[in-house]
Design an enzyme around this catalytic site. Structure first.
Site, mmCIF file in Angstrom:
data_model
loop_
_atom_site.group_PDB
_atom_site.id
_atom_site.type_symbol
_atom_site.label_atom_id
_atom_site.label_comp_id
_atom_site.label_asym_id
_atom_site.label_seq_id
_atom_site.Cartn_x
_atom_site.Cartn_y
_atom_site.Cartn_z
ATOM 1 N N ASP A 89 -1.004 1.366 -4.102
ATOM 2 C CA ASP A 89 -1.887 0.369 -4.712
ATOM 3 C C ASP A 89 -3.230 0.959 -5.109
ATOM 4 O O ASP A 89 -4.140 0.228 -5.495
ATOM 5 C CB ASP A 89 -2.065 -0.841 -3.799
ATOM 6 N N SER A 124 0.809 -1.210 0.000
ATOM 7 C CA SER A 124 0.000 0.000 0.000
ATOM 8 C C SER A 124 0.849 1.270 0.000
ATOM 9 O O SER A 124 1.621 1.509 -0.923
ATOM 10 C CB SER A 124 -0.959 -0.042 1.189
ATOM 11 N N ASP A 143 -5.770 2.275 -3.585
ATOM 12 C CA ASP A 143 -7.036 2.055 -2.890
ATOM 13 C C ASP A 143 -7.390 3.228 -1.986
ATOM 14 O O ASP A 143 -8.377 3.168 -1.257
ATOM 15 C CB ASP A 143 -7.029 0.740 -2.110
ATOM 16 N N ASP A 147 -2.368 6.347 -3.646
ATOM 17 C CA ASP A 147 -1.236 5.717 -2.974
ATOM 18 C C ASP A 147 -0.719 4.572 -3.841
ATOM 19 O O ASP A 147 -1.188 4.363 -4.964
ATOM 20 C CB ASP A 147 -1.617 5.252 -1.567
#
EC number: 5.4.2.10
Length: 446
Positions: A243, A102, A245, A241
């Site tokens: 990833d 992440s 999400d 960010d």
């Protein structure tokens, strides 16, 4: 080992150190494969990743583990985490995997698991996999070993789906958007979606090299994007960010709006339109007290959960709610996605801009936040600051001082050796006093 493997968001750690080693990934793939492969039918797993160098190592190890138990593996390459939720369900897979840490630095990595419905696994499913990991898994016979195949158009499938979440017959023409993809998983998907919808896109963080994901960019470091918004006179800045999400927005004046402001806007709009299920927003204990007061004024309930988007989603599903998220920018809209989706969240904000004709600065500042501070204190291996009498005493004194005019939250991170100290107070002087006392106590025990 298995019982300690899963944290608040799957498995996470420093790459090539336990638990993020190729050996653990292989064994985890085999355990998850055996957990989901319960009959002789064909079983599938989809695996995506962000742009970290260690993603190759983890991807191949997981593939070996899954195929060893007879699972067929579809490799998607770099795609956002929400694309895994969507494509796991779309491809009728039994399990989905996202390899990502992440917003963490490139030296870290993680493994997130999704069930066949596209939602992150429950605690019960993770416990079942952990048991198999400890007990060992039965391997498939030679003729039943699974196959691995790359799905070349995975990114395109997600791009097309993301566009369907934007209002029909609406376009983004005339809007100049600064888009920071954090050198992460959405470095190609997000610019494509916005451009295809008609926006002028000024892209940043779209040159990943395996090491620069989240490095001075993205949702955790939006300052560079804010400067670019001002320099280019853009209408909006969007920061994702690693990833993709989560999302942080920047208005045309360069002001940064967090997830609380976004949720306040969307909850209010959906409530007026009769779209807010249960007339309730689900958010975590970190969300600002100002958001709670704004929602009360609109007749909207706020349901708080523990920190972590999986807990937000669990509460949403249990209560039949369709909007939730975190102050950090995880925005979950189950009408569109099974997990936080930074791009689809940004599209809903852009839809509000297009439909109302308002500038971002009018829409992104929904309420006046109560003064809030968050300080992260890293602790050494073997230390337990939360178990210290001094820390507990400092917390009790702080809560007494705050009374009913503020909040204190002290908690260990679920992904790092860190204590997060957050406080809110109507009186800024009281806020400073509380933070100094509690953070000081935590540091002494770290």
């Amino acid at each position: 080992m298995g019982a300690k493997l899963f944290g608040t968001d799957g498995v996470r750690g420093q790459a090539n150190s336990w638990p993020m080693t190729a050996d653990v990934a292989l064994r985890l793939g085999a355990a998850a494969g055996r957990y989901f492969r319960r009959d002789k039918q064909e079983h599938r797993v989809v695996i995506g990743k962000d742009t970290r160098l260690s993603g190759y190592m983890i991807e191949y190890a997981l593939t070996a583990g899954f195929t060893s138990t007879g699972m067929n593996v579809f490799l998607l390459g770099p795609v956002p985490t929400p694309a895994i939720g969507y494509l796991t369900h779309s491809l009728r897979a039994d399990v989905g995997v996202m390899i990502s840490a992440s917003h963490n630095p490139a030296s870290d990595n993680g493994i997130k698991l999704f069930g066949p419905d596209g939602y992150k696994l429950s605690d019960e499913a993770e416990a079942g996999i952990a048991r198999l990991l400890d007990e060992g898994t039965r391997l498939a016979a030679p003729e039943n070993i699974g196959r691995a195949k790359r799905i070349e158009d995975a990114r395109g499938r997600y791009v097309e789906y993301a566009k369907t979440t934007f209002p029909h017959r609406r376009r983004l023409e005339g809007l100049r958007i600064v888009l920071d993809c954090a050198n992460g998983a959405a470095y190609r998907t997000a610019p494509e979606v916005l451009w295809e919808l008609g926006a002028e896109v000024i892209a940043m963080g779209v040159e990943p090299d395996g090491f620069n994901i989240n490095l001075d960019c993205g949702s955790t470091k939006p300052q560079a994007a804010a400067r670019r918004v001002l320099e280019t006179r853009a209408d909006l800045g969007i920061c994702l960010d690693g990833d993709a999400d989560r999302v942080v927005l920047i208005d045309e004046q360069g002001r940064i709006a967090d997830g609380d402001q976004f949720m306040g806007l969307i909850a209010t709009r959906w409530a007026r339109e009769g779209r807010l299920a249960g007339n309730t927003l689900v958010a975590t204990v970190m969300s600002n007290l100002g958001l709670e007061r704004h929602l009360e004024g609109q007749g909207i309930a706020l349901k708080r959960t523990a920190v972590g988007d999986r807990y937000v989603v669990e509460a949403m599903r249990a209560g039949g709610h369709n909007l939730g998220g975190e102050q950090s920018g995880h925005i979950v809209m189950t009408d569109y996605a099974t997990t936080g989706d930074g791009l689809i969240g940004a599209l809903q904000f852009l839809a509000a801009m297009v439909e109302t004709g308002e500038r971002a600065s009018r829409l992104a500042q929904v309420f006046e936040p109560v003064p809030q501070k968050l300080i992260n204190v890293r602790f050494a291996k073997g230390k337990d600051p939360m178990g210290s009498d001094a820390v507990q005493s400092a917390m009790a004194a702080a809560e007494k001082l705050l009374g009913g005019d503020g909040r204190l939250l002290v908690r260990p991170s679920g992904t790092e050796p860190m204590i997060r100290v957050m406080a809110e107070a109507l009186n800024p002087a009281v806020l400073d006093q509380v933070m100094d006392a509690v953070v000081g106590a935590v540091r002494q025990e770290s």
